[in-house]
Design a protein around this motif. Structure first.
Motif, PDB file in Angstrom:
ATOM      1  N   ARG A 160      36.731-144.588  -0.120  1.00 27.40           N
ATOM      2  CA  ARG A 160      36.030-145.863  -0.012  1.00 27.40           C
ATOM      3  C   ARG A 160      35.169-145.905   1.238  1.00 27.40           C
ATOM      4  NH1 ARG A 160      39.446-150.937   0.951  1.00 27.40           N
ATOM      5  NH2 ARG A 160      40.662-150.161  -0.776  1.00 27.40           N
ATOM      6  N   LEU A 161      33.913-146.318   1.035  1.00 27.26           N
ATOM      7  CA  LEU A 161      32.982-146.435   2.156  1.00 27.26           C
ATOM      8  C   LEU A 161      33.140-147.809   2.791  1.00 27.26           C
ATOM      9  CD1 LEU A 161      29.783-144.942   0.486  1.00 27.26           C
ATOM     10  CD2 LEU A 161      31.307-143.818   2.112  1.00 27.26           C
ATOM     11  N   PRO A 162      32.560-148.008   3.985  1.00 28.54           N
ATOM     12  CA  PRO A 162      32.587-149.348   4.571  1.00 28.54           C
ATOM     13  C   PRO A 162      31.902-150.346   3.643  1.00 28.54           C
ATOM     14  CG  PRO A 162      31.901-147.736   6.196  1.00 28.54           C
ATOM     15  CD  PRO A 162      31.937-147.029   4.870  1.00 28.54           C
ATOM     16  N   LEU A 163      32.085-151.605   3.957  1.00 27.30           N
ATOM     17  CA  LEU A 163      31.571-152.701   3.127  1.00 27.30           C
ATOM     18  C   LEU A 163      30.042-152.787   3.180  1.00 27.30           C
ATOM     19  CD1 LEU A 163      32.758-155.305   1.633  1.00 27.30           C
ATOM     20  CD2 LEU A 163      32.360-156.495   3.800  1.00 27.30           C
ATOM     21  N   GLY A 164      29.450-153.244   2.076  1.00 33.76           N
ATOM     22  CA  GLY A 164      28.040-153.635   2.066  1.00 33.76           C
ATOM     23  C   GLY A 164      27.972-155.148   1.997  1.00 33.76           C
ATOM     24  N   ILE A 165      27.019-155.727   2.689  1.00 31.57           N
ATOM     25  CA  ILE A 165      26.857-157.190   2.653  1.00 31.57           C
ATOM     26  C   ILE A 165      25.509-157.523   2.042  1.00 31.57           C
ATOM     27  CG2 ILE A 165      26.526-159.269   4.072  1.00 31.57           C
ATOM     28  CD1 ILE A 165      28.536-158.227   6.011  1.00 31.57           C
TER      29      ILE A 165
ATOM     30  N   ARG B 134      36.391-154.902   7.319  1.00 34.10           N
ATOM     31  CA  ARG B 134      35.528-155.493   8.359  1.00 34.10           C
ATOM     32  C   ARG B 134      34.388-154.557   8.741  1.00 34.10           C
ATOM     33  NH1 ARG B 134      35.682-160.811   8.684  1.00 34.10           N
ATOM     34  NH2 ARG B 134      37.522-161.188   7.463  1.00 34.10           N
ATOM     35  N   ARG B 135      34.547-153.272   8.429  1.00 36.17           N
ATOM     36  CA  ARG B 135      33.498-152.314   8.781  1.00 36.17           C
ATOM     37  C   ARG B 135      32.356-152.440   7.791  1.00 36.17           C
ATOM     38  NH1 ARG B 135      35.162-146.963   7.686  1.00 36.17           N
ATOM     39  NH2 ARG B 135      36.200-148.034   5.989  1.00 36.17           N
ATOM     40  N   VAL B 136      31.161-152.535   8.311  1.00 39.65           N
ATOM     41  CA  VAL B 136      29.989-152.740   7.454  1.00 39.65           C
ATOM     42  C   VAL B 136      28.955-151.667   7.755  1.00 39.65           C
ATOM     43  CG1 VAL B 136      27.999-154.287   7.142  1.00 39.65           C
ATOM     44  CG2 VAL B 136      30.308-155.239   7.215  1.00 39.65           C
ATOM     45  N   ASP B 137      28.468-150.997   6.702  1.00 36.39           N
ATOM     46  CA  ASP B 137      27.421-149.991   6.954  1.00 36.39           C
ATOM     47  C   ASP B 137      26.113-150.311   6.240  1.00 36.39           C
ATOM     48  OD1 ASP B 137      27.958-149.324   4.362  1.00 36.39           O
ATOM     49  OD2 ASP B 137      28.337-147.199   4.737  1.00 36.39           O
ATOM     50  N   SER B 138      26.049-151.479   5.559  1.00 37.86           N
ATOM     51  CA  SER B 138      24.748-151.892   5.032  1.00 37.86           C
ATOM     52  C   SER B 138      24.695-153.411   4.890  1.00 37.86           C
ATOM     53  CB  SER B 138      24.446-151.216   3.693  1.00 37.86           C
ATOM     54  OG  SER B 138      25.109-151.872   2.650  1.00 37.86           O
TER      55      SER B 138
ATOM     56  N   PHE C 291      31.839-159.439  11.365  1.00 40.74           N
ATOM     57  CA  PHE C 291      32.142-158.076  10.891  1.00 40.74           C
ATOM     58  C   PHE C 291      31.837-157.058  11.985  1.00 40.74           C
ATOM     59  CE2 PHE C 291      31.279-160.539   7.072  1.00 40.74           C
ATOM     60  CZ  PHE C 291      32.285-160.125   6.215  1.00 40.74           C
ATOM     61  N   ASP C 292      32.357-155.839  11.790  1.00 36.83           N
ATOM     62  CA  ASP C 292      32.014-154.735  12.694  1.00 36.83           C
ATOM     63  C   ASP C 292      30.865-153.960  12.059  1.00 36.83           C
ATOM     64  OD1 ASP C 292      34.193-155.427  14.275  1.00 36.83           O
ATOM     65  OD2 ASP C 292      35.543-154.192  13.045  1.00 36.83           O
ATOM     66  N   VAL C 293      29.672-154.304  12.450  1.00 32.36           N
ATOM     67  CA  VAL C 293      28.501-153.648  11.859  1.00 32.36           C
ATOM     68  C   VAL C 293      28.280-152.317  12.573  1.00 32.36           C
ATOM     69  CG1 VAL C 293      26.032-153.834  11.369  1.00 32.36           C
ATOM     70  CG2 VAL C 293      27.486-155.886  11.291  1.00 32.36           C
TER      71      VAL C 293
ATOM     72  N   ILE D 232      30.108-157.504  -0.587  1.00 33.56           N
ATOM     73  CA  ILE D 232      30.329-158.946  -0.689  1.00 33.56           C
ATOM     74  C   ILE D 232      28.975-159.639  -0.566  1.00 33.56           C
ATOM     75  CG2 ILE D 232      30.845-159.261   1.801  1.00 33.56           C
ATOM     76  CD1 ILE D 232      32.978-161.378   0.793  1.00 33.56           C
ATOM     77  N   GLY D 233      28.798-160.681  -1.383  1.00 34.62           N
ATOM     78  CA  GLY D 233      27.526-161.394  -1.369  1.00 34.62           C
ATOM     79  C   GLY D 233      27.694-162.811  -0.862  1.00 34.62           C
ATOM     80  N   PHE D 234      26.704-163.273  -0.134  1.00 39.78           N
ATOM     81  CA  PHE D 234      26.705-164.646   0.386  1.00 39.78           C
ATOM     82  C   PHE D 234      25.412-165.330  -0.033  1.00 39.78           C
ATOM     83  CE2 PHE D 234      29.173-162.139   3.480  1.00 39.78           C
ATOM     84  CZ  PHE D 234      30.387-162.803   3.389  1.00 39.78           C
ATOM     85  N   GLY D 235      25.506-166.660  -0.206  1.00 37.38           N
ATOM     86  CA  GLY D 235      24.326-167.415  -0.606  1.00 37.38           C
ATOM     87  C   GLY D 235      24.344-167.666  -2.111  1.00 37.38           C
ATOM     88  N   ALA D 236      23.313-168.362  -2.593  1.00 35.21           N
ATOM     89  CA  ALA D 236      23.262-168.701  -4.014  1.00 35.21           C
ATOM     90  C   ALA D 236      23.048-167.446  -4.858  1.00 35.21           C
ATOM     91  CB  ALA D 236      22.129-169.681  -4.257  1.00 35.21           C
ATOM     92  N   ASP D 237      23.735-167.383  -5.988  1.00 35.60           N
ATOM     93  CA  ASP D 237      23.591-166.285  -6.944  1.00 35.60           C
ATOM     94  C   ASP D 237      23.846-164.922  -6.298  1.00 35.60           C
ATOM     95  OD1 ASP D 237      23.169-165.301  -9.494  1.00 35.60           O
ATOM     96  OD2 ASP D 237      21.021-165.039  -9.216  1.00 35.60           O
TER      97      ASP D 237
END
Ligand code: SF4
Length: 429
Positions: free
Chosen positions: A15-20, A73-77, A104-106, A292-297
């Protein structure tokens, strides 16, 4: 089905770090072909929206727990899309990025992309993109022919696009992607070749080519379906020509060293990802890595908690409402997300591996499938594989399957063949 009894696969493996993903649904004008949940709203709403967005980002740990997802918590994108995020005020952009970085830890090497419409990158916005650590910009160019752009309501011209690219580079943002659309009103083979030539001449490392979607969710699509002539609908190329334009782009870009790595995406070689200047963020969608996505749609996919995993669930998918009004209505975020939640069991995960993996030019590898889903997986689907190979939609490289060029044009039909067995479950069995 025997597949369900195979040993539990782990979405956590490799598993890679999270994408936001952050959605900004505001635009200067509404393009006639656009079927996204975006629109022209009063600037007074922007601040309320950003406040809601930041509050959701700060609450993401608790929200993920309620949804049964594991949040790294690790984010790479980070990908700010929309809509047109570059219509936000500089301080609103800064607040969003500050909140992400505080929550997050970007990673220092994270890919941070912002979608921009040519003509919206003011000096202030450019400065704030640089200040926020943005290192990639996706430009919604669509065409280098001014008449084609104006016919669908775009406000920019070729000259504005070229100037934006030069200014982005001067500000240190050289990782630029250009979006093009095949099938715009007034487009013919010659003007399409001009757009491709202009794109290649810029030397940008990444290009996305989409075929115009005709559906009732856009004004142009509606008009086309009704056989009318508003929005220049009677100047839209027919399906055959649009398909030819797409294939011409694949050929022309490939010849120029901009290699196709996904149905709509092309990149110049470098040394990460597929060895191409690909979109790290989009690769997460196609390789089923967590985001993980934030905002509308905005859509999310997270690995399931141990509790759900013990009940045969590998991942959870959920999405925010697509209407701005529902998104910004007070409270109830967890209830909204729970109502949209899909629990991805092994069968659903396997289907996703097919229809997401086949989007990529490298296709799917039988050994990777067998490792994850058991040895009988290839045998089980062999009749479908054979039928699609026979139809010229799939081809067999050494040890797997991939779409043929014709299969890329008819990809939805191919993917539908893998959705026959089951669909993602919304409730626990
Ligand atoms: S700028 Fe993009 S999101 Fe906005 S209306 Fe046009 S195509 Fe849709």
């Amino acid at each position: 089905m025997r597949l369900l009894n195979a040993k539990c696969s782990k979405l956590t493996a490799n598993r890679l770090p999270l994408g936001i993903y952050i959605s900004v649904p505001f635009c200067r004008t509404k393009c006639s072909f656009c079927n996204f949940a975006s629109g022209v709203f009063s600037r007074a709403l922007f601040d309320q929206y950003v406040q809601q967005l930041c509050s959701d980002i700060e609450s993401s740990g608790a929200i993920a727990r309620e949804l049964g997802g594991l949040l790294d918590r690790r984010v790479d994108s980070i990908y700010l899309g929309g809509g047109t995020p570059s219509v936000l005020a500089p301080d609103q952009l800064k607040r969003i990025f500050e909140t992400v970085r505080n929550t997050f830890d970007v990673e220092r090497s994270a890919e941070i992309t912002v979608e921009c419409a040519p003509g919206t990158i003011t000096g202030e916005i450019l400065q704030s993109l640089a200040d926020c650590g943005v290192n990639r910009v996706s430009l919604g160019v669509q065409s280098f022919i001014d008449k084609e752009c104006s016919s669908v309501g775009r406000l920019h011209t070729r000259a504005v696009t070229l100037d934006d690219i030069a200014r982005l580079r001067a500000a240190g943002i050289g990782n630029i992607s250009i979006d093009l659309i095949a099938g715009l009103p007034h487009q013919i083979a010659d003007t399409w070749q001009t757009s491709l030539s202009e794109t290649l001449a810029t030397g940008v490392p990444h290009v996305s080519v989409y075929m115009l979607e005709v559906d009732e969710d856009s004004r142009l699509g509606n008009e086309l379906l009704a056989g009318g002539s508003r929005y220049h609908a009677h100047f839209v190329p027919n399906d055959d020509l649009t398909a030819d334009l797409y294939l011409a782009a694949c050929e022309r870009l490939e010849k120029a060293g901009v290699q196709q790595y996904e149905i709509s995406n092309f990149a110049r070689p470098v040394t990460h990802g597929f060895g191409l200047r690909d979109s790290r963020h989009n690769l997460k969608y196609w390789t089923r890595q967590p985001y993980i996505g934030f905002g509308a749609d905005a859509h999310s996919m997270l690995p399931a908690t141990a509790e759900l995993n013990a009940r045969g669930i590998e991942a959870v998918r959920f999405a925010t409402p697509d209407s701005l009004e529902s998104y910004t209505s007070a409270g109830g975020r967890v209830q909204q997300l729970l109502a949209s939640r899909s629990l991805i069991d092994r069968e659903a995960a396997l289907e996703e591996c097919f229809f997401l993996g086949l989007r990529m030019n490298r296709g799917i590898s039988f050994s990777a499938l067998q490792k994850q889903f058991g040895n009988d997986v290839v045998e089980t689907y062999a009749p479908i594989f054979a039928e699609l190979v026979e139809a010229g939609l799939l081809e067999k490289p050494a040890s797997g399957l991939r779409l043929t060029p014709r299969g890329r044009l008819l990809s939805n039909e191919v993917f539908a063949r893998f959705l026959k067995t089951s669909s993602p479950r919304t409730t626990l069995a």
